[in-house]
Every structure is written in structure tokens, then in C-alpha cells.
Design a protein around this motif. Sequence first.
Motif, PDB file in Angstrom:
ATOM      1  N   ALA A 110       0.834  -1.199   0.000  1.00  0.00           N
ATOM      2  CA  ALA A 110       0.000   0.000   0.000  1.00  0.00           C
ATOM      3  C   ALA A 110       0.874   1.256   0.000  1.00  0.00           C
ATOM      4  O   ALA A 110       0.515   2.266  -0.591  1.00  0.00           O
ATOM      5  N   ALA A 111       2.026   1.181   0.635  1.00  0.00           N
ATOM      6  CA  ALA A 111       2.935   2.326   0.720  1.00  0.00           C
ATOM      7  C   ALA A 111       3.939   2.360  -0.418  1.00  0.00           C
ATOM      8  O   ALA A 111       4.280   3.426  -0.923  1.00  0.00           O
ATOM      9  N   HIS A 112       4.433   1.206  -0.809  1.00  0.00           N
ATOM     10  CA  HIS A 112       5.505   1.125  -1.806  1.00  0.00           C
ATOM     11  C   HIS A 112       5.360  -0.140  -2.640  1.00  0.00           C
ATOM     12  O   HIS A 112       6.104  -1.106  -2.465  1.00  0.00           O
ATOM     13  N   PRO A 113       4.389  -0.148  -3.555  1.00  0.00           N
ATOM     14  CA  PRO A 113       4.181  -1.349  -4.377  1.00  0.00           C
ATOM     15  C   PRO A 113       5.422  -1.684  -5.194  1.00  0.00           C
ATOM     16  O   PRO A 113       6.115  -0.782  -5.666  1.00  0.00           O
ATOM     17  N   THR A 114       5.688  -2.966  -5.314  1.00  0.00           N
ATOM     18  CA  THR A 114       6.874  -3.403  -6.034  1.00  0.00           C
ATOM     19  C   THR A 114       6.553  -4.595  -6.932  1.00  0.00           C
ATOM     20  O   THR A 114       5.632  -5.355  -6.657  1.00  0.00           O
ATOM     21  N   VAL A 130      12.461  -1.256  -4.506  1.00  0.00           N
ATOM     22  CA  VAL A 130      11.572  -1.115  -5.664  1.00  0.00           C
ATOM     23  C   VAL A 130      12.393  -0.886  -6.936  1.00  0.00           C
ATOM     24  O   VAL A 130      12.124  -1.490  -7.977  1.00  0.00           O
ATOM     25  N   ALA A 131      13.418  -0.047  -6.846  1.00  0.00           N
ATOM     26  CA  ALA A 131      14.276   0.212  -8.014  1.00  0.00           C
ATOM     27  C   ALA A 131      15.013  -1.052  -8.450  1.00  0.00           C
ATOM     28  O   ALA A 131      15.134  -1.335  -9.649  1.00  0.00           O
ATOM     29  N   ALA A 132      15.511  -1.828  -7.493  1.00  0.00           N
ATOM     30  CA  ALA A 132      16.219  -3.071  -7.826  1.00  0.00           C
ATOM     31  C   ALA A 132      15.271  -4.082  -8.462  1.00  0.00           C
ATOM     32  O   ALA A 132      15.640  -4.782  -9.414  1.00  0.00           O
TER      33      ALA A 132
END
Length: 116
Positions: free
Chosen positions: A15-19, A66-68
Amino acid sequence: GTWTSPKGVAILGDAAHPTLPFLAQGASMGLEDAWVLADTLARHDTLAAGLAAYQAARKPRTTRIVAAADGNARAYHLSGLPRLIGHTGLRALGRMAPGAMLARFDWLYGHDVTKG
């Protein structure tokens, strides 16, 4: 974005940082968030300060994860010549330095959120 509200609501995990699922960390990040949220709320005198500390503590790590995962998704979906070149390079690296591919994620899989 903001993961908390002035009314004392906090969101965690996807919810805060979907990956994307290319590092298998969605559930782990949610559990880490829960630990850090409980810890920051316990260490601060006000709800607002604890919530702000929670997001400040988690944002750098979750952004990096998330970036990785996005990078792994791009690499996984290569095709044609880029895929051939990439896979050839990975095979060569695997023979020359067998642990190098896993070691590049030590920051991720070796992290212990309970140690601050």
C-alpha cells in the motif's frame, strides 16, 4: 507520497511502496514496515513524531528495493541480442566469481530491521 495521515493512520507494505515480484520482497517489506512502525511509535512522545519517523526510516530502503526489482524485471524480459549478451555475461561472471551475483544483494537479504 505520504504513508501517514494527521489522523494517525499509516499504510504499510504494498500500500505504501508497491513493487514488482522480481526480488520476492513484498511480504518482507510489509513485515519490516510493521516492525519499524511499532519501534518508532514506542520511541517518540507523540503519534505524529512516531509516524514521521517511520516513513523517514523506511523510505530509503523501500525505494532502493523497488528500483532493484524494476531493474530485475527489465533484465528478465530482455530478448534478442541484448538477452544473448546479458546471459553470456552472467554465465562468464558465474564461472569467474560464483558468489558475485548473490553478494550484490547482501544489502537486501542480509538486512536485519530489528537492529535499527
